[in-house]
Design an enzyme around this catalytic site. Structure first.
Site, PDB file in Angstrom:
ATOM      1  N   VAL A 137      20.776 -67.786 -15.835  1.00 40.51           N
ATOM      2  CA  VAL A 137      19.754 -68.414 -14.984  1.00 40.51           C
ATOM      3  C   VAL A 137      19.533 -69.894 -15.325  1.00 40.51           C
ATOM      4  O   VAL A 137      18.870 -70.600 -14.573  1.00 40.51           O
ATOM      5  CB  VAL A 137      18.375 -67.692 -15.027  1.00 40.51           C
ATOM      6  CG1 VAL A 137      18.477 -66.295 -14.469  1.00 40.51           C
ATOM      7  CG2 VAL A 137      17.767 -67.714 -16.413  1.00 40.51           C
ATOM      8  N   LYS A 138      20.071 -70.367 -16.439  1.00 40.54           N
ATOM      9  CA  LYS A 138      19.828 -71.758 -16.861  1.00 40.54           C
ATOM     10  C   LYS A 138      20.760 -72.723 -16.117  1.00 40.54           C
ATOM     11  O   LYS A 138      21.574 -72.307 -15.300  1.00 40.54           O
ATOM     12  CB  LYS A 138      19.988 -71.869 -18.385  1.00 40.54           C
ATOM     13  CG  LYS A 138      19.148 -70.853 -19.175  1.00 40.54           C
ATOM     14  CD  LYS A 138      17.639 -71.059 -19.021  1.00 40.54           C
ATOM     15  CE  LYS A 138      16.819 -69.860 -19.463  1.00 40.54           C
ATOM     16  NZ  LYS A 138      16.750 -69.623 -20.878  1.00 40.54           N
TER      17      LYS A 138
END
Ligand SMILES: *Cc1c(COP(=O)(O)O)cnc(C)c1O
Length: 371
Positions: free
Chosen positions: A179-180
């Protein structure tokens, strides 16, 4: 379901990974060193140490600073639990300093109030991708002789007063979870201008042993010594090859995230549905998350999820988790700004692959459920 965050992986990324699979080194090899060098030069730091995830990176930072039993480390409550957990790994005490209600970033005034003779470090979290007020945190840290750590897991590529996140604190930590901003599957990195910290973390990530397999092979030697108790926090060449390939696309992705944020800003400026968090003038926000405050949050959260919008809440204030309540006696009322924000915040879909069409669907659905 439109998720709140999602990775982008293309054919170049896949080729980079496959190339490593055909090579001699799957771990502790040249792709790890290359990824470290690329991240160091991207943020402008002298050293980068790659590890298996962001949480391990935080643990390494605490080790580099020699945080130990009884030491206090000041942390914000609006963050992922790992920011405070790394302090507990060292048998030290996390002390929660409340956030600014407008940005949800750690409030330097609250930090100063929490400093005691036992304070060894302050961890600032660049929440959602907006850098903390690093000049004020630096001034406080210097005056009290404590170290400054940036949990930059949301903020790879963000800037504060035209300086990239990575050299604003003594040590800066990144995560490469999917998700980063860029991903290695699982992965983390610590960047620092301090060579001694970097050397300590290289030991710590590999059992506290003084050399790695590649160094021993080069030296034609079998000898090694374990000089301190470390962990196996290594990351593989397979992962780092993906990281280097992803990093080449980061600038373009941040630009796209900022465009998406500008569309959300315009949407919410034209209605009274929700209030985006404040963004200060002297930062370039990297928008890991797009967070708004909304009344009736719980009902709207459920309604959006039911209609396929993968909203989320970042975060449950860390001091309210049962572990922290039990172990450190933390409770409601200790960080009122964080606790109040927690009842209202919602994270909307934010990732480079969110097209105009998808974002319009998010807008329409928000309008439907808030009518
Ligand atoms: C993702 C994240 C971490 C932990 O990173 P992992 O790679 O998942 O271990 C730590 N702090 C913050 C603020 C994060 O968002």
């Amino acid at each position: 379901m439109i998720p709140y965050g999602r990775q982008c992986v293309d054919e170049d990324d896949i080729r980079a990974v496959v190339d490593v699979l055909r090579s001699d080194w799957l771990t502790t090899g040249p792709a790890v060193t290359t990824f470290e060098k690329n991240i160091a030069s991207f943020v402008g730091a002298n050293n980068a140490v790659a590890v298996c995830n962001g949480t391990a990176a935080l643990h390494c930072a605490m080790y580099a600073l020699d945080i130990g039993p009884g030491d206090e480390v000041i942390v914000p409550p609006i963050t992922f639990a790992a920011t405070a957990n790394c302090v507990c790994y060292r048998v030290a005490i996390p002390v929660f300093a409340d956030v600014d209600p407008n940005t949800l970033l750690i409030d330097p005034e609250q930090v100063e109030q929490k400093i005691t003779a036992n304070t060894k470090a302050i961890i600032g979290v660049d929440y959602a991708g907006q850098p903390c007020d690093w000049d004020r945190l630096r001034e406080i840290a210097t005056r009290h002789g404590v170290a400054l750590v940036a949990d930059g897991c949301h903020a790879l590529g963000a800037e504060y007063k035209y300086r990239k996140v990575g050299t604003l604190a003594d040590l800066t930590v990144f995560s490469f979870h999917p998700v980063k901003h860029i991903t290695t599957g699982e992965g983390g990195m610590i960047v620092t201008n301090n060579d001694d910290y970097a050397a300590r973390m290289r030991l710590f990530r590999s059992h506290g042993i003084t050399s790695d397999a590649r160094q021993r092979e080069k030296a034609g030697s079998w000898f090694y010594e374990m000089v301190d108790l470390g962990y196996n926090y290594r990351i593989s060449d397979i992962q780092c090859a993906l990281g280097t390939s992803q990093l080449a696309k980061l600038a373009k992705w941040i630009e796209r995230r900022r465009e998406i944020a500008a569309c959300y800003d315009r949407f919410f400026a034209n209605n009274n549905i929700a209030q985006p968090l404040n963004v200060s003038e002297h930062v370039t926000h990297a928008y890991h998350l797009y967070v708004v405050r909304i009344s009736n949050r719980d009902a709207i959260f459920s309604a959006l999820r039911a209609k396929g919008i993968g909203v989320n809440v970042h975060y449950v204030p860390v001091h309210l988790h049962p572990f922290y309540r039990k172990k450190f006696g933390t409770r409601e009322g200790m960080c009122p700004n964080a606790e109040n924000a927690y009842t209202q915040i919602i994270s909307l879909p934010m990732f480079p692959g969110l097209t105009k069409t998808l974002q319009n669907k998010v807008f329409e659905t928000i309008e439907t459920v808030t009518l």
